[in-house]
Design an enzyme around this catalytic site. Structure first.
Site, PDB file in Angstrom:
ATOM      1  N   TYR A 220       0.874  -1.168   0.000  1.00 57.36           N
ATOM      2  CA  TYR A 220       0.000   0.000   0.000  1.00 57.36           C
ATOM      3  C   TYR A 220       0.918   1.227   0.000  1.00 57.36           C
ATOM      4  O   TYR A 220       1.113   1.886   1.018  1.00 57.36           O
ATOM      5  CB  TYR A 220      -0.936  -0.030   1.211  1.00 57.36           C
ATOM      6  CG  TYR A 220      -1.856  -1.225   1.183  1.00 57.36           C
ATOM      7  CD1 TYR A 220      -3.075  -1.171   0.516  1.00 57.36           C
ATOM      8  CD2 TYR A 220      -1.480  -2.432   1.761  1.00 57.36           C
ATOM      9  CE1 TYR A 220      -3.916  -2.278   0.449  1.00 57.36           C
ATOM     10  CE2 TYR A 220      -2.306  -3.555   1.702  1.00 57.36           C
ATOM     11  CZ  TYR A 220      -3.520  -3.469   1.038  1.00 57.36           C
ATOM     12  OH  TYR A 220      -4.339  -4.576   0.982  1.00 57.36           O
TER      13      TYR A 220
ATOM     14  N   ASN B 187      15.768  -7.334  -6.240  1.00 64.72           N
ATOM     15  CA  ASN B 187      14.483  -7.297  -5.528  1.00 64.72           C
ATOM     16  C   ASN B 187      13.316  -6.911  -6.447  1.00 64.72           C
ATOM     17  O   ASN B 187      12.598  -5.944  -6.201  1.00 64.72           O
ATOM     18  CB  ASN B 187      14.548  -6.320  -4.350  1.00 64.72           C
ATOM     19  CG  ASN B 187      15.034  -6.962  -3.070  1.00 64.72           C
ATOM     20  OD1 ASN B 187      15.364  -8.142  -3.043  1.00 64.72           O
ATOM     21  ND2 ASN B 187      15.104  -6.199  -2.006  1.00 64.72           N
TER      22      ASN B 187
ATOM     23  N   ARG C 247       9.829  -6.683  -7.821  1.00 61.73           N
ATOM     24  CA  ARG C 247       8.459  -6.834  -7.310  1.00 61.73           C
ATOM     25  C   ARG C 247       7.508  -6.337  -8.398  1.00 61.73           C
ATOM     26  O   ARG C 247       7.278  -5.126  -8.526  1.00 61.73           O
ATOM     27  CB  ARG C 247       8.259  -6.051  -6.019  1.00 61.73           C
ATOM     28  CG  ARG C 247       9.224  -6.424  -4.899  1.00 61.73           C
ATOM     29  CD  ARG C 247       8.953  -7.835  -4.376  1.00 61.73           C
ATOM     30  NE  ARG C 247       9.817  -8.151  -3.235  1.00 61.73           N
ATOM     31  CZ  ARG C 247      10.989  -8.749  -3.322  1.00 61.73           C
ATOM     32  NH1 ARG C 247      11.460  -9.096  -4.515  1.00 61.73           N
ATOM     33  NH2 ARG C 247      11.695  -9.013  -2.239  1.00 61.73           N
TER      34      ARG C 247
ATOM     35  N   ALA D 288      14.996 -12.742   4.416  1.00 62.19           N
ATOM     36  CA  ALA D 288      16.256 -13.491   4.398  1.00 62.19           C
ATOM     37  C   ALA D 288      17.235 -12.921   3.377  1.00 62.19           C
ATOM     38  O   ALA D 288      18.445 -12.862   3.632  1.00 62.19           O
ATOM     39  CB  ALA D 288      15.991 -14.964   4.106  1.00 62.19           C
TER      40      ALA D 288
ATOM     41  N   ASP E  69      17.507  -9.833   2.409  1.00 62.67           N
ATOM     42  CA  ASP E  69      18.057  -8.589   2.950  1.00 62.67           C
ATOM     43  C   ASP E  69      19.131  -8.892   3.992  1.00 62.67           C
ATOM     44  O   ASP E  69      20.170  -8.225   4.039  1.00 62.67           O
ATOM     45  CB  ASP E  69      16.952  -7.751   3.586  1.00 62.67           C
ATOM     46  CG  ASP E  69      15.828  -7.445   2.607  1.00 62.67           C
ATOM     47  OD1 ASP E  69      16.112  -7.277   1.405  1.00 62.67           O
ATOM     48  OD2 ASP E  69      14.659  -7.372   3.050  1.00 62.67           O
TER      49      ASP E  69
ATOM     50  N   ASP F  23      10.772  -9.314   9.866  1.00 62.44           N
ATOM     51  CA  ASP F  23      11.658  -9.113   8.723  1.00 62.44           C
ATOM     52  C   ASP F  23      13.095  -8.857   9.138  1.00 62.44           C
ATOM     53  O   ASP F  23      14.027  -9.222   8.435  1.00 62.44           O
ATOM     54  CB  ASP F  23      11.156  -7.926   7.888  1.00 62.44           C
ATOM     55  CG  ASP F  23      10.162  -8.364   6.821  1.00 62.44           C
ATOM     56  OD1 ASP F  23       9.614  -9.451   6.958  1.00 62.44           O
ATOM     57  OD2 ASP F  23       9.946  -7.595   5.871  1.00 62.44           O
TER      58      ASP F  23
END
Length: 328
Positions: free
Chosen positions: A101, A165, A167, A254, A256, A292
């Site tokens: 979001y 990464n 996304r 993981a 990161d 995280d």
């Protein structure tokens, strides 16, 4: 970040508030390994933004250059967790995924002006390494302009590190530009982390040697694959290090933690295989923990584990018992 109870998201009556984000996760690993670290971003003038800054500060991260945006909210993630109930909208047990979001968030307004601001310029002029990810550049056109401006800055001995990464949800509306933008970022950085699955989706291959041939520019290229090994290229030198055996609690974060461990070892001048081992050890801490952000064993314990011979490493099963035995 709001973490749902295990099971279908629509049935979760309680959400645990915590903090996450790719660069922020890396930032919280580094101070645990003796690396002074600062985080640059934008947050809203709201409770979530104040919580995030407090969270990072308590973990030793300098947030003095973070901009508080009075007109935009702090971005929110929702972490959905599976219970394995078999319901149509449930995930498998221990599986998780993120819902974003972030449209219109404070961080989505990042732009080159944020690099030129005095607090950020001061930090950039004195640091040894800057790390960012494909998540940041995906947030908006202005965020891409910031990351490209970062790559164009004089290095003056400073390293720039990038984690792909990828996304897809964050590239909505700009999907046709993703591969081109991300390839430029890979080629423009000194240290690059690629997940084989993500690289396959963006660049058409997840094979480590093919990716190295495609991207010879980064001095160091690290490819993480589904076979639980990581291949690291340091110039023409190639080394492969298997992951540790462990019982997975949760997978998010993981990668990161791996990046944080690798970069700390790099800044401490450890050889390539040791960098990969530190990455694996920090990833193992994230995989066997909750949340995280990885909570690491003491650096001395990690150093002893990273220094074992190859046979011992291959047989090592990461758990509390192993850590306690090394500590004693």
């Amino acid at each position: 970040m709001l973490v749902a109870q295990p099971g279908p998201l629509e049935e979760s009556e309680i959400f645990e508030r915590t903090a996450g984000g790719a660069e922020a996760n890396v930032a919280t690993v580094l101070p645990q390994l003796g690396v002074a670290t600062a985080w640059l971003s934008r947050v809203g003038d709201d409770g979530f933004g104040r919580y995030l800054l407090t969270h990072l500060t308590e973990r030793g991260v300098d947030v003095s250059a973070v901009v508080t945006d009075p007109g935009r909210p702090t971005a929110v993630y929702v972490k959905e967790r599976g219970s394995g109930s078999g319901k149509a909208t449930d995930l498998a047990e221990r599986a998780s995924r993120m819902l974003y979001y972030r449209t219109g968030s404070a961080a989505s307004a990042l732009s080159p002006a944020d690099l030129a601001a005095t607090p950020a310029a001061r930090l950039l002029s004195g640091c040894d390494l800057v790390h960012f990810t494909g998540i940041t550049t995906a947030l908006s056109a202005s965020a891409t302009a910031l990351t490209e401006a970062l790559l164009a800055l004089p290095r003056d001995g400073r390293l720039v590190s990038f984690d792909l990464n990828f996304r897809p949800a964050l590239w909505a509306g700009r999907a046709e530009k993703a591969a081109e933008v991300l390839a430029r970022h890979v080629r423009g950085c000194d240290v690059v982390f690629l997940g084989a699955d993500e690289a396959g989706a963006v660049f058409g291959t997840g094979d480590a040697d093919e990716l190295r041939a495609m991207f010879p520019e980064p001095a160091q290229l690290i490819v993480k694959n589904d076979a639980h090994t990581v291949t690291g290229f340091d110039g023409t030198h190639r080394v492969e290090v298997p992951a540790l055996g462990l019982e997975v609690t949760e997978r998010i974060g993981a990668g990161d933690a791996f990046a944080g461990g690798y970069l700390a070892a790099l800044l401490h001048d450890r050889p390539p295989a040791q960098r990969l081992r530190f990455g694996h050890l920090c990833a193992a801490a994230a995989l066997t923990g909750t949340g995280d952000g990885a909570q690491l064993p003491a650096p001395a314990i990690l150093e002893r584990l990273a220094a074992v011979d190859e046979t011992t490493w291959a047989e090592l099963h990461y758990n509390d018992t192993v850590i306690e035995n090394v500590a004693s």
